[in-house]
Design an enzyme around this catalytic site. Structure first.
Site, short mmCIF file in Angstrom:
data_model
loop_
_atom_site.label_atom_id
_atom_site.label_comp_id
_atom_site.label_asym_id
_atom_site.label_seq_id
_atom_site.Cartn_x
_atom_site.Cartn_y
_atom_site.Cartn_z
N GLY A 1 50.49 -40.47 -0.47
CA GLY A 1 51.75 -40.01 0.09
C GLY A 1 52.57 -41.07 0.77
N GLY B 1 48.12 -45.45 -4.64
CA GLY B 1 48.99 -45.15 -5.78
C GLY B 1 50.34 -45.83 -5.79
N ARG B 2 51.40 -45.03 -5.54
CA ARG B 2 52.77 -45.52 -5.62
C ARG B 2 53.01 -46.74 -4.73
NH1 ARG B 2 57.86 -41.86 -4.86
NH2 ARG B 2 56.30 -40.42 -4.07
N CYS C 1 73.96 -38.84 -23.80
CA CYS C 1 74.97 -37.81 -24.04
C CYS C 1 74.67 -36.54 -23.25
CB CYS C 1 75.08 -37.51 -25.53
SG CYS C 1 76.58 -36.59 -25.97
N GLU C 2 74.31 -36.72 -21.98
CA GLU C 2 74.07 -35.61 -21.06
C GLU C 2 74.87 -35.88 -19.79
OE1 GLU C 2 72.47 -32.87 -21.34
OE2 GLU C 2 71.13 -33.10 -23.06
N TYR D 1 56.37 -44.35 -11.65
CA TYR D 1 56.62 -43.13 -12.43
C TYR D 1 57.41 -43.33 -13.71
CZ TYR D 1 54.94 -40.86 -8.23
OH TYR D 1 54.16 -40.48 -7.18
N GLU E 1 44.23 -42.88 -1.62
CA GLU E 1 44.91 -43.04 -2.90
C GLU E 1 46.27 -43.72 -2.68
OE1 GLU E 1 45.01 -39.08 -4.51
OE2 GLU E 1 42.86 -38.80 -4.20
N ARG F 1 63.62 -39.27 -13.14
CA ARG F 1 63.60 -38.83 -11.74
C ARG F 1 64.99 -38.58 -11.15
NH1 ARG F 1 61.40 -42.06 -7.97
NH2 ARG F 1 60.40 -40.35 -6.83
#
Length: 240
Positions: free
Chosen positions: A49, A93-94, A162-163, A191, A91, A131
């Site tokens: 986190g 992680g990020r 094209c969005e 991510y 963890e 994201r």
């Protein structure tokens, strides 16, 4: 089955240390309760986190500060509950992989809507970074081949899909750019590739590992053949 550990995850992109401090005490309470039921819990996993710096305004604590707070919290709680210190897992992680990677785009065309917005298009977008369109994540971008140029423009960086929602960064501050310039979006390691897709049959980009002046491809760029290799024609159409 043997219950050997307890795991928790309190969220992500957290900049405050107090929630992590509180988590340690809560986990030890459950550790003590598990012992009352005869469960041999010897490991606590406090999850992750810890936030990272996506933009200039983000100010996360360091991994060292985070670890120190968690360890002290667990130690104090174990002493209060009179339980032995567990094996402590985390963890990161990020907080490790996020800042280690960047994503490079080539600048395409520019569209100026007078008194409203200037759009700058790139050769990627929501397929390599979903994201921003899914939950409005913010990123910092620089013009990698114009790092010494003065910042004079405010632009919105649009993808190629094209969005209407395919916006990587809204109101980005950049120098004057031209087609072919390289825009680099920071902190995309956690991510981007894991959440990427072949939306609109767009192939995924390559990934390059760079260290001490040496570059090595660690993921090949996808080709059109990669995209259609699972496609199959019905047998009767093949025969005709």
């Amino acid at each position: 089955m043997n219950c050997i550990g307890l795991h928790a995850h309190i969220g992500s992109q957290i900049f405050e240390l107090q929630p992590h401090h509180d988590l340690g005490a809560v986990m030890v309470q459950w550790l003590s309760k598990a012992a009352q039921y005869g469960l041999p819990v010897k490991e606590l996993n406090i999850g992750g986190g810890l936030g990272i710096r996506y933009t200039e305004s983000d100010d996360p604590p360091s991994i060292e500060e985070w670890v120190r707070v968690v360890v002290e919290s667990v130690k104090v709680a174990c002493e209060a509950q009179q339980v032995p210190l567990p094996k402590l897992l985390c963890e990161p992680g990020r907080s490790l992989i996020g800042p280690a990677c960047v994503t490079a785009y080539s600048v395409g065309s520019q569209k100026i809507v007078p008194e409203i917005r200037t759009y700058l298009t790139v050769d990627g977008g929501m397929s390599d970074n979903p994201r921003p369109i899914t939950y409005q994540s913010l990123y910092r971008v620089v013009a990698a081949n114009r790092m010494s140029a003065p910042i004079t423009e405010t632009v919105t960086i649009a993808g190629k899909h094209c969005e209407s929602g395919d916006i990587l960064i809204k109101d980005a501050s950049l120098p004057i750019t031209h087609p072919g310039d390289i825009l680099v979006v920071m902190a995309t390691g956690a991510y981007n590739y894991s959440m990427s897709s072949n939306y609109n049959r767009i192939p995924r980009p390559s990934a390059v590992l760079v260290r001490e002046g040496e570059a090595n491809i660690i993921l090949q760029r996808e080709t059109y053949q990669d995209l259609i290799r699972q496609d199959r024609l019905p047998e009767r159409l093949k025969q005709s």
